[in-house]
Design a protein around this motif. Structure first.
Motif, PDB file in Angstrom:
ATOM      1  N   GLY A  96      -6.537   5.163  -2.606  1.00  0.00           N
ATOM      2  CA  GLY A  96      -5.396   4.265  -2.699  1.00  0.00           C
ATOM      3  C   GLY A  96      -4.235   4.918  -3.421  1.00  0.00           C
ATOM      4  N   GLN A 133      -1.023   4.433  -6.361  1.00  0.00           N
ATOM      5  CA  GLN A 133      -0.669   3.694  -7.567  1.00  0.00           C
ATOM      6  C   GLN A 133       0.722   4.074  -8.059  1.00  0.00           C
ATOM      7  OE1 GLN A 133      -3.809   5.552  -7.697  1.00  0.00           O
ATOM      8  NE2 GLN A 133      -4.738   3.737  -6.750  1.00  0.00           N
ATOM      9  N   ALA A 146      -1.860  -0.620  -8.288  1.00  0.00           N
ATOM     10  CA  ALA A 146      -1.963  -0.407  -6.846  1.00  0.00           C
ATOM     11  C   ALA A 146      -0.693  -0.867  -6.142  1.00  0.00           C
ATOM     12  CB  ALA A 146      -3.167  -1.167  -6.292  1.00  0.00           C
ATOM     13  N   ARG A 193       1.490  -1.117  -2.131  1.00  0.00           N
ATOM     14  CA  ARG A 193       1.250  -1.287  -0.698  1.00  0.00           C
ATOM     15  C   ARG A 193       2.570  -1.194   0.048  1.00  0.00           C
ATOM     16  NH1 ARG A 193      -3.304  -0.278   1.958  1.00  0.00           N
ATOM     17  NH2 ARG A 193      -3.307  -1.285   4.009  1.00  0.00           N
ATOM     18  N   GLU A 220       5.630   1.664  -2.213  1.00  0.00           N
ATOM     19  CA  GLU A 220       5.580   0.452  -3.043  1.00  0.00           C
ATOM     20  C   GLU A 220       6.251  -0.742  -2.375  1.00  0.00           C
ATOM     21  OE1 GLU A 220       7.978   0.020  -6.616  1.00  0.00           O
ATOM     22  OE2 GLU A 220       8.825   2.027  -6.290  1.00  0.00           O
ATOM     23  N   GLY A 221       6.692  -0.559  -1.128  1.00  0.00           N
ATOM     24  CA  GLY A 221       7.228  -1.676  -0.367  1.00  0.00           C
ATOM     25  C   GLY A 221       8.633  -2.076  -0.712  1.00  0.00           C
ATOM     26  N   GLU A 245      -1.839   6.454   1.664  1.00  0.00           N
ATOM     27  CA  GLU A 245      -2.835   5.725   0.871  1.00  0.00           C
ATOM     28  C   GLU A 245      -2.370   4.305   0.555  1.00  0.00           C
ATOM     29  OE1 GLU A 245      -5.949   6.347  -0.167  1.00  0.00           O
ATOM     30  OE2 GLU A 245      -6.019   8.201   1.007  1.00  0.00           O
ATOM     31  N   ALA A 246      -1.068   4.050   0.709  1.00  0.00           N
ATOM     32  CA  ALA A 246      -0.533   2.694   0.539  1.00  0.00           C
ATOM     33  C   ALA A 246      -0.486   1.933   1.862  1.00  0.00           C
ATOM     34  CB  ALA A 246       0.859   2.765  -0.078  1.00  0.00           C
ATOM     35  N   GLY A 247      -1.029   2.514   2.911  1.00  0.00           N
ATOM     36  CA  GLY A 247      -1.073   1.829   4.197  1.00  0.00           C
ATOM     37  C   GLY A 247       0.052   2.154   5.135  1.00  0.00           C
ATOM     38  N   GLY A 296       6.118   1.588   6.859  1.00  0.00           N
ATOM     39  CA  GLY A 296       4.948   0.757   7.026  1.00  0.00           C
ATOM     40  C   GLY A 296       4.887   0.263   8.453  1.00  0.00           C
TER      41      GLY A 296
END
Length: 266
Positions: free
Chosen positions: A137, A139, A144, A146, A195-196, A221-223, A250
């Motif tokens: 993942g 960080q 965490a 995403r 981190e979106g 790792e954040a998708g 993303g």
């Protein structure tokens, strides 16, 4: 993984410690001497070179079998035979560093067989540490993160230079209705996607591996996903360490990829 091989998490711990030491060196330069690199490659400062020397010495001593690729070190074909390699940008966003902006970063990565397995991006002046290792993942300061789930360009923000929004780069000349923003550091741009805070990133020009290696793992790792501008997977430690631009994001990544025009031949 062979019993004698270092785990990616251990490599990450090494990168984090080295990045923190790099920050102490870089922030100690109040008015560094500046030179222009050959072939229009931009400026370099004595801080870049001091950080590069420290990282090469420290990381090389800790992992003597690893190869080395850094923006501020003359390249050597020896790295191509290494199973693992450090890919380093001592100061990513040197122009921002020179201007006294806070938007520069130390970008450190370890790649194995063309894939990044450990990464740290530290922005000392902002107190931001982004980290990831393969399968662990992503960080931000230990929390965490995403990537964005936004898939509608009309509601999306894209990090990139003005060139990325020129009509000739988009199918039929139709530029998607995204809101454009800019950050100097390519590594930080990828981390901001992770981190979106932003939805996509695009750079049209050829992109050096050291600019994006660490951020690519943190984003994945954040998708999220990062490819070249044609949609091909990014590979690292190649003989010529550049990709054909970078498209990252993303959920917006495949939407923008479908709308990008094919680059002209040659």
């Amino acid at each position: 993984m062979p019993a004698t091989e270092t785990a990616p998490a251990e490599d990450l711990a090494l990168l984090v410690a080295a990045a923190r030491e790099a920050a102490q060196i870089a922030t100690g330069f109040a008015a560094p001497e500046i030179w222009d690199k050959a072939d229009g490659q931009g400026p370099v400062t004595e801080a870049d070179l001091a950080v590069d020397r420290m990282l090469r010495d420290r990381l090389g001593a800790a992992r003597p079998g690893y190869g080395w690729l850094s923006e501020e070190t003359s390249d050597s074909p020896d790295r191509l035979s290494a199973r693992r390699i450090f890919i380093i940008d001592p100061i990513d966003g040197t122009r921002a560093f020179i201007e006294g902006s806070r938007d520069w970063a130390h970008s450190l990565a370890v790649a194995e067989a063309g894939r990044v397995i450990a990464a740290a991006v530290l922005l000392p002046q902002r107190g931001l540490l982004y980290t990831a290792h393969a399968g662990g993942g992503a960080q931000l300061n230990g929390r965490a993160i995403r990537a964005s789930a936004e898939a509608d360009p009309a509601r999306a923000t894209l990090l990139g230079p003005r060139l990325a929004m020129s009509p000739e780069h988009w199918s039929g000349g139709e530029v998607p209705p995204v809101q454009r923003a800019f950050r100097s550091s390519l590594a930080w741009r990828l981390c901001l996607l992770a981190e979106g805070r932003f939805d996509a990133m695009l750079t049209i020009r050829p992109t050096w591996e050291w600019d994006v290696a660490a951020g690519t793992l943190i984003l994945s790792e954040a998708g999220g996903r990062a490819t070249d501008r044609r949609g091909a997977a990014l590979a690292f430690n190649r003989p010529h360490p550049q990709s054909d631009g970078v498209l990252a994001g993303g959920a917006l990544h495949p939407v923008l990829l479908a709308r990008l025009a094919d680059p002209p031949p040659g």
